[in-house]
Design a protein around this motif. Structure first.
Motif, short mmCIF file in Angstrom:
data_model
loop_
_atom_site.label_atom_id
_atom_site.label_comp_id
_atom_site.label_asym_id
_atom_site.label_seq_id
_atom_site.Cartn_x
_atom_site.Cartn_y
_atom_site.Cartn_z
N PRO A 145 5.64 -16.94 44.97
CA PRO A 145 5.13 -17.64 46.15
C PRO A 145 5.33 -16.90 47.48
CG PRO A 145 7.35 -18.38 45.75
CD PRO A 145 7.06 -17.29 44.72
N THR A 146 5.85 -15.66 47.44
CA THR A 146 6.25 -15.03 48.71
C THR A 146 5.07 -14.46 49.49
OG1 THR A 146 6.60 -12.91 47.62
CG2 THR A 146 8.51 -14.39 47.78
N SER A 147 3.95 -14.19 48.79
CA SER A 147 2.75 -13.58 49.38
C SER A 147 2.96 -12.09 49.71
CB SER A 147 2.29 -14.35 50.63
OG SER A 147 0.91 -14.14 50.87
N VAL A 148 4.07 -11.55 49.23
CA VAL A 148 4.40 -10.14 49.50
C VAL A 148 3.59 -9.22 48.59
CG1 VAL A 148 6.24 -8.45 49.05
CG2 VAL A 148 6.72 -10.49 50.43
N LEU A 149 3.10 -8.12 49.17
CA LEU A 149 2.43 -7.09 48.38
C LEU A 149 3.38 -5.89 48.27
CD1 LEU A 149 -0.36 -6.32 47.05
CD2 LEU A 149 -0.89 -5.14 49.21
N HIS A 150 3.87 -5.62 47.07
CA HIS A 150 4.78 -4.49 46.89
C HIS A 150 3.99 -3.19 46.90
CE1 HIS A 150 7.87 -7.33 45.78
NE2 HIS A 150 7.19 -7.76 44.72
N PRO A 151 4.61 -2.10 47.39
CA PRO A 151 3.94 -0.80 47.32
C PRO A 151 3.77 -0.37 45.86
CG PRO A 151 5.91 -0.71 48.73
CD PRO A 151 5.93 -2.03 48.03
N ALA A 152 2.60 0.19 45.54
CA ALA A 152 2.37 0.66 44.16
C ALA A 152 3.44 1.67 43.76
CB ALA A 152 0.97 1.28 44.06
N ALA A 153 3.89 2.49 44.71
CA ALA A 153 4.88 3.51 44.38
C ALA A 153 6.18 2.88 43.90
CB ALA A 153 5.15 4.40 45.60
#
Ligand SMILES: Cc1ncc(COP(=O)(O)O)c(C=O)c1O
Length: 352
Positions: A145-153
């Motif tokens: 639910p955080t809506s965070v987009l993690h870096p692909a790296a």
């Protein structure tokens, strides 16, 4: 005890505005309803999903053998829990609860890796959090639910020989341009990407999603999938939603959502200034934290009185009652919600 089986739809009731479920309003579009209607001509036959598998694979630049159609992303988690061997699963929280629930249902121990605020994997510290012996790692991107987009790296850095890395991209088609997606990444060992067509396309009741990854890994999952798990209308939808025009339509919607999300955050800042949002949201929902001293259950009840269903945060490992997840809707709806949220928080039971 965290209720892993709780979902936003349990917040709904007649007469409440739905800010709890993240299925796009107004979907499925008319052209997709037509596709579903036409597919009914073929339902006397058992489904043949080969064409749909080729279509979803091609949409991500992969050969057909690298896709497996599933009855929603939810089925993918069950297939992973049953079909991927291993003893040391790690689930990165806060995230959608079904991957852990599926592992638990399959009798597999789970180690929770709980990220602190702002809930973002940053690449170098994460290898300490996810221990080297983990043979299965599950992470959401963008994360519910955080809506965070993690870096692909940072996600790539979690891959290891001998480990299966599951990246749940159920909401990736709601991120303009799909940056940080690994759906087309064919060079990451043990990678499985989970995708859903139920949110952006309003097909939650149809059940359609897919897995992308190495054919040998997918063969293990196919082996534990019930026969004909994906229906003929769901397969037709998968083909239609993978066409370039449909992908472009989803991208246009994703761009519109980004503006509407800004409007929601601005309205909350204006009308409910004590409420904090997790920074840099990229999905069609935001995660809010109520001001200190406010009881989340009381606030949610007061919001329901005012006509709003929001998603409680306390059933997500790593969060507590002060957290609420709110779907992005039209700016008018968001402004009305923010005003009511501000009124609820100014009620005298919260005055300290
Ligand atoms: C992050 C995430 N992954 C997967 C799912 C399941 O999606 P589907 O409807 O495709 O089973 C959900 C549904 O809420 C979700 O939030």
């Amino acid at each position: 005890v965290t209720d892993l089986g709780f979902h936003g739809d349990a917040e709904l009731a007649p007469g409440l505005a739905d800010l709890a479920v993240n299925v796009r309003e107004g979907a499925p579009p008319a052209w997709l309803r037509d596709v579903l209607r036409e597919s009914l001509a073929g339902v006397a036959a058992y489904p043949d999903v080969r064409g749909a598998q080729a279509a979803v694979a091609a949409r991500h630049g992969r050969p057909a053998a690298e896709a497996l159609l599933t009855a929603g992303a939810a089925e993918a988690f069950t297939l992973v829990a049953r079909g991927v061997p291993g003893e040391r699963a790690a689930v990165v929280h806060p995230q959608f609860t079904e991957p852990e629930a599926a592992l638990a249902a399959a009798g597999r121990p789970v180690r929770r890796v709980v990220l602190g605020e702002p809930f973002t994997l940053d690449g170098h510290l994460d290898s300490d959090l996810v221990t080297d012996d983990a043979d299965l790692v599950v992470v959401g991107n963008p994360t519910n639910p955080t809506s965070v987009l993690h870096p692909a790296a940072a996600l790539r850095a979690l891959a290891r020989p001998g480990r299966v890395l599951v990246v749940d991209e159920a909401f990736m088609d709601a991120v303009p341009g799909e940056p940080e997606s690994l759906a087309g990444a064919r060079d990451v060992p043990g990678l499985l990407v989970v995708r859903s067509l139920t949110k952006t396309w309003g097909l939650a009741g149809l059940r359609v999603g897919y897995l992308l990854g190495d054919p040998a890994l997918l063969a293990r999952l196919r082996a534990v999938q019930p026969p004909w798990a994906v229906s003929t209308p769901a397969a037709a939808a998968a083909i239609a939603c993978s066409a370039p025009a449909a992908v472009a339509e989803a991208a246009a919607w994703a761009r519109a959502v980004a503006g509407e999300r800004d409007a929601l955050l601005a309205a909350i800042a204006a009308h409910a200034p004590g409420v904090a949002a997790v920074p840099a949201p990229r999905a069609p929902f935001v995660l809010l934290r109520l001001p200190p001293g406010v009881d989340g259950a009381t606030a949610r009840a007061a919001l329901r009185e005012a006509g709003w269903a929001v998603r409680r945060g306390d059933t997500f490992p790593g969060l507590g009652p002060a957290w609420l997840r709110v779907a992005v809707r039209s700016p008018d709806t968001s402004a009305a919600f923010a005003r009511d949220l501000g009124s609820v928080l100014s009620l005298k039971e919260y005055a300290s």
